[in-house]
Write a protein that holds these residues in place. Sequence first.
Motif, PDB file in Angstrom:
ATOM      1  N   UNK A   1       0.775  -1.116  -0.043  1.00 35.32           N
ATOM      2  CA  UNK A   1       0.073  -0.011  -0.156  1.00 35.32           C
ATOM      3  C   UNK A   1       0.837   1.351   0.004  1.00 35.32           C
ATOM      4  N   UNK A   2       2.386   1.160   0.202  1.00 34.41           N
ATOM      5  CA  UNK A   2       2.930   2.398   0.071  1.00 34.41           C
ATOM      6  C   UNK A   2       3.125   2.976   1.521  1.00 34.41           C
ATOM      7  N   UNK A   3       2.325   2.903   2.486  1.00 37.68           N
ATOM      8  CA  UNK A   3       2.353   3.406   3.764  1.00 37.68           C
ATOM      9  C   UNK A   3       3.791   3.080   4.522  1.00 37.68           C
ATOM     10  N   UNK A   4       4.118   3.947   5.440  1.00 38.70           N
ATOM     11  CA  UNK A   4       5.261   3.346   6.032  1.00 38.70           C
ATOM     12  C   UNK A   4       4.967   2.351   7.135  1.00 38.70           C
ATOM     13  N   UNK A   5       5.934   1.357   7.276  1.00 37.01           N
ATOM     14  CA  UNK A   5       5.804   0.250   8.173  1.00 37.01           C
ATOM     15  C   UNK A   5       6.957   0.389   9.221  1.00 37.01           C
ATOM     16  N   UNK A   6       6.654  -0.256  10.563  1.00 39.59           N
ATOM     17  CA  UNK A   6       7.417  -0.222  11.519  1.00 39.59           C
ATOM     18  C   UNK A   6       7.526  -1.521  12.203  1.00 39.59           C
ATOM     19  N   UNK A   7       8.538  -1.685  12.937  1.00 43.68           N
ATOM     20  CA  UNK A   7       8.636  -3.019  13.651  1.00 43.68           C
ATOM     21  C   UNK A   7       7.509  -3.562  14.898  1.00 43.68           C
ATOM     22  N   UNK A   8       6.859  -2.444  15.182  1.00 45.52           N
ATOM     23  CA  UNK A   8       6.007  -2.578  16.191  1.00 45.52           C
ATOM     24  C   UNK A   8       4.587  -2.856  15.733  1.00 45.52           C
ATOM     25  N   UNK A   9       4.129  -4.348  15.648  1.00 43.98           N
ATOM     26  CA  UNK A   9       2.833  -4.434  15.272  1.00 43.98           C
ATOM     27  C   UNK A   9       1.673  -4.106  15.745  1.00 43.98           C
ATOM     28  N   UNK A  10       1.682  -3.567  16.993  1.00 41.11           N
ATOM     29  CA  UNK A  10       0.612  -2.904  17.632  1.00 41.11           C
ATOM     30  C   UNK A  10       0.745  -1.438  17.477  1.00 41.11           C
ATOM     31  N   UNK A  11       1.862  -0.741  17.413  1.00 39.29           N
ATOM     32  CA  UNK A  11       2.097   0.536  17.084  1.00 39.29           C
ATOM     33  C   UNK A  11       2.624   0.894  15.628  1.00 39.29           C
ATOM     34  N   UNK A  12       2.060   0.737  14.543  1.00 35.01           N
ATOM     35  CA  UNK A  12       2.590   0.931  13.352  1.00 35.01           C
ATOM     36  C   UNK A  12       2.843   2.619  13.085  1.00 35.01           C
ATOM     37  N   UNK A  13       3.850   3.060  12.395  1.00 34.06           N
ATOM     38  CA  UNK A  13       3.671   4.422  12.146  1.00 34.06           C
ATOM     39  C   UNK A  13       2.559   4.972  11.351  1.00 34.06           C
ATOM     40  N   UNK A  14       2.187   6.386  11.643  1.00 34.54           N
ATOM     41  CA  UNK A  14       1.011   6.892  10.980  1.00 34.54           C
ATOM     42  C   UNK A  14       1.225   7.349   9.689  1.00 34.54           C
ATOM     43  N   UNK A  15       0.279   7.337   8.920  1.00 36.00           N
ATOM     44  CA  UNK A  15       0.320   7.570   7.633  1.00 36.00           C
ATOM     45  C   UNK A  15       0.881   9.136   7.464  1.00 36.00           C
ATOM     46  N   UNK A  16       1.653   9.754   6.408  1.00 36.34           N
ATOM     47  CA  UNK A  16       2.483  10.883   6.422  1.00 36.34           C
ATOM     48  C   UNK A  16       0.987  11.782   5.931  1.00 36.34           C
ATOM     49  N   UNK A  17       1.052  13.190   6.336  1.00 33.15           N
ATOM     50  CA  UNK A  17      -0.035  13.940   6.268  1.00 33.15           C
ATOM     51  C   UNK A  17       0.242  14.774   4.792  1.00 33.15           C
ATOM     52  N   UNK A  18      -0.543  14.501   3.954  1.00 37.91           N
ATOM     53  CA  UNK A  18      -0.381  14.961   2.590  1.00 37.91           C
ATOM     54  C   UNK A  18      -0.933  16.508   2.230  1.00 37.91           C
ATOM     55  N   UNK A  19       0.036  17.527   2.129  1.00 35.19           N
ATOM     56  CA  UNK A  19      -0.315  18.798   1.931  1.00 35.19           C
ATOM     57  C   UNK A  19      -1.088  19.029   0.489  1.00 35.19           C
ATOM     58  N   UNK A  20      -2.338  19.697   0.665  1.00 32.88           N
ATOM     59  CA  UNK A  20      -2.831  19.913  -0.697  1.00 32.88           C
ATOM     60  C   UNK A  20      -2.088  20.812  -1.567  1.00 32.88           C
TER      61      UNK A  20
END
Length: 110
Positions: free
Chosen positions: A60-79
């Motif tokens: 899906x292209x979202x950032x992924x992290x090593x913690x399954x229960x606390x994955x990184x948030x999707x980046x905020x896209x500026x219009x």
Amino acid sequence: MASGSAIRGSRVGAGPMGEAERGDAAPRQRITFWCANGHETKPSFASDAAVPETWDCPRCGLPAGPDKDNPPAAPKIEPYKTHLAYVKERRSDADGEAILNEALAKLRDA
């Protein structure tokens, strides 16, 4: 009658290559990353390499992290902003009015 070479379909260097020809592979480690959508990714890294904090999810292209229960948030896209929007951030309406009057005065004098 078939024509051609007796070793048809092969090329120089073709064939199975083993560890003896390539050398020993570096020791590897597989690290699991999870994105906010729950996708699991397991890239492998050299055991002595620094493991990154985040990894881009190939699904899906979202950032992924090593913690399954606390994955990184999707980046905020500026219009997308137009040139006028950037100008309005830098100048007030009074500044714009003054610049417009100055430009009109120069045109009238010319």
